[in-house]
Scaffold this active site. Structure first.
Site, PDB file in Angstrom:
ATOM      1  N   ASP A 244       0.822  -1.209   0.000  1.00  0.00           N
ATOM      2  CA  ASP A 244       0.000   0.000   0.000  1.00  0.00           C
ATOM      3  C   ASP A 244       0.858   1.261   0.000  1.00  0.00           C
ATOM      4  O   ASP A 244       1.971   1.267   0.538  1.00  0.00           O
ATOM      5  CB  ASP A 244      -0.914  -0.029   1.241  1.00  0.00           C
TER       6      ASP A 244
ATOM      7  N   HIS B 277       2.312   3.375  -8.967  1.00  0.00           N
ATOM      8  CA  HIS B 277       2.093   1.950  -9.287  1.00  0.00           C
ATOM      9  C   HIS B 277       3.271   1.410 -10.112  1.00  0.00           C
ATOM     10  O   HIS B 277       3.731   0.290  -9.903  1.00  0.00           O
ATOM     11  CB  HIS B 277       0.786   1.761 -10.058  1.00  0.00           C
TER      12      HIS B 277
ATOM     13  N   LEU C 115      10.572 -20.666  -4.362  1.00  0.00           N
ATOM     14  CA  LEU C 115       9.589 -19.734  -3.795  1.00  0.00           C
ATOM     15  C   LEU C 115       8.283 -19.733  -4.589  1.00  0.00           C
ATOM     16  O   LEU C 115       8.304 -19.685  -5.820  1.00  0.00           O
ATOM     17  CB  LEU C 115      10.185 -18.316  -3.799  1.00  0.00           C
TER      18      LEU C 115
HETATM   19  C1  IPE Z   1      -5.503  -2.700  -0.173  1.00  0.00           C
HETATM   20  O1  IPE Z   1      -5.101  -1.368  -0.328  1.00  0.00           O
HETATM   21  C2  IPE Z   1      -5.496  -3.411  -1.484  1.00  0.00           C
HETATM   22  C3  IPE Z   1      -4.179  -3.602  -2.088  1.00  0.00           C
HETATM   23  C4  IPE Z   1      -3.038  -3.267  -1.567  1.00  0.00           C
HETATM   24  C5  IPE Z   1      -4.190  -4.258  -3.354  1.00  0.00           C
HETATM   25  P1  IPE Z   1      -6.185  -0.204  -0.514  1.00  0.00           P
HETATM   26  O2  IPE Z   1      -5.424   1.047  -0.625  1.00  0.00           O
HETATM   27  O3  IPE Z   1      -7.118  -0.543  -1.600  1.00  0.00           O
HETATM   28  O4  IPE Z   1      -6.987  -0.297   0.869  1.00  0.00           O
HETATM   29  P2  IPE Z   1      -7.817   0.825   1.634  1.00  0.00           P
HETATM   30  O5  IPE Z   1      -8.776   1.414   0.656  1.00  0.00           O
HETATM   31  O6  IPE Z   1      -6.832   1.825   2.138  1.00  0.00           O
HETATM   32  O7  IPE Z   1      -8.477   0.089   2.750  1.00  0.00           O
HETATM   33  C1  IPE Z   2      -1.607   0.230  -3.333  1.00  0.00           C
HETATM   34  O1  IPE Z   2      -1.358   1.603  -3.373  1.00  0.00           O
HETATM   35  C2  IPE Z   2      -1.821  -0.355  -4.704  1.00  0.00           C
HETATM   36  C3  IPE Z   2      -3.208  -0.792  -4.975  1.00  0.00           C
HETATM   37  C4  IPE Z   2      -4.191  -0.759  -4.117  1.00  0.00           C
HETATM   38  C5  IPE Z   2      -3.472  -1.314  -6.296  1.00  0.00           C
HETATM   39  P1  IPE Z   2      -2.542   2.637  -3.390  1.00  0.00           P
HETATM   40  O2  IPE Z   2      -2.914   2.928  -4.790  1.00  0.00           O
HETATM   41  O3  IPE Z   2      -3.654   2.187  -2.515  1.00  0.00           O
HETATM   42  O4  IPE Z   2      -1.853   3.915  -2.742  1.00  0.00           O
HETATM   43  P2  IPE Z   2      -2.472   4.908  -1.700  1.00  0.00           P
HETATM   44  O5  IPE Z   2      -2.960   4.109  -0.540  1.00  0.00           O
HETATM   45  O6  IPE Z   2      -3.591   5.619  -2.389  1.00  0.00           O
HETATM   46  O7  IPE Z   2      -1.356   5.814  -1.328  1.00  0.00           O
HETATM   47 MG    MG Z   3      -4.072   2.406  -0.569  1.00  0.00          MG
END
Ligand code: IPE
Ligand code: IPE
Ligand code: MG
Length: 253
Positions: A33, A50, A144
């Site tokens: 995240d 990303h 792995l």
């Molecule tokens: C969780 O992250 C999903 C992934 C890392 C793929 P999100 O960014 O979507 O989660 P929330 O919205 O903060 O709970």
């Molecule tokens: C995690 O990073 C990747 C996915 C959920 C696909 P985010 O896109 O949720 O990044 P933040 O949380 O908005 O910073």
């Molecule tokens: Mg996120």
């Protein structure tokens, strides 16, 4: 003739303080995240985070492999992530292909097997194709297990399991009496995998976001404020070392 590509060691990984000799988690699950915030902090569009995050994936794969972790489950896209703007989703759905285009040879050389959990059939066809190719190509590798949670949602997974169990009971394939925790687990995407020993979440959020609700019942949790694109071998090793100090009691004394 193919050459063995070594997993590159960072300086800190050679630090003698790091000992992977015992109590290494068998299965590490990670909620990757903070990509969006990483980009926003730099005045870049979210998708730049990303893209950068893909490199962090490979750093963690290398570290996991070196530390003799057997299963690495990475939360890459949740069932709730469909709520994002279409342009962001479209970008994310192209990343598996980009990742595999660059790193599949290295994964092969290092005996890594690629798998997924989640509702695979609902992914765009081009994403399925790229990932399926890697799954087929790596299926006989016994190093792995690199397990991507792609279009994964834990509640959906559990609902599907219940529906399938009901179906099997009505179809006289199983009896209600024979249903227990072990059998229930077989109806989940994670059938055959041990539960995660360690869950890592980056970016400072402290929630599960619908990830592996059943499977994480007794896992150790480790959180870091580091945003996913800044994740690297050292931070992964820090988490492993912390895990190695923990006492898992499972309700005992
Ligand atoms: C969780 O992250 C999903 C992934 C890392 C793929 P999100 O960014 O979507 O989660 P929330 O919205 O903060 O709970
Ligand atoms: C995690 O990073 C990747 C996915 C959920 C696909 P985010 O896109 O949720 O990044 P933040 O949380 O908005 O910073
Ligand atoms: Mg996120």
């Amino acid at each position: 003739m193919s050459m063995k590509i070594p997993f590159i060691k960072s300086k800190q990984q050679r630090n003698p303080m790091v000992s992977f000799s015992d109590n290494v988690p068998n299965h590490v699950a990670i909620i990757m995240d903070g990509n969006g915030r990483w980009a926003e902090q730099r005045g870049l569009p979210r998708v730049a985070g990303h893209k950068e995050g893909v490199k962090a994936v490979m750093k963690v794969v290398r570290a996991a492999n070196q530390s003799k972790v057997k299963i690495l489950t990475l939360y890459a896209f949740s069932t709730e992530n469909w709520n994002r703007p279409k342009s962001e989703i479209d970008f994310i759905m192209k990343l598996p292909k980009e990742f595999l285009h660059v790193y599949l040879p290295e994964l092969m050389e290092n005996n890594v097997r690629v798998e997924t959990i989640g509702d695979f059939d609902a992914l765009p066809a081009h994403t399925q194709k790229a990932v399926q190719y890697a799954k087929n190509k790596t299926k006989d590798n016994d190093g792995l297990l690199l397990n991507f949670a792609l279009n994964y949602g834990s509640r959906y997974e559990i609902m599907q399991a219940i529906k399938q169990i009901m179906d099997d009971i009505y179809g006289n394939k199983v009896t209600l009496d024979s249903l227990n925790e072990e059998m229930f687990s077989k109806y989940l995407y994670t059938d055959g995998l041990s539960d995660p020993d360690l869950l890592i979440r980056t970016s400072g959020e402290k929630r599960l976001s619908n990830f592996l609700l059943w499977q994480l019942a007794y896992s150790e949790f480790w959180f870091t404020d580091v945003l996913w694109p800044d994740m690297d071998e050292n931070i992964f090793n820090e988490a492993i070392q912390d895990y190695q100090k923990r006492k898992r009691r499972y309700g005992g004394i």
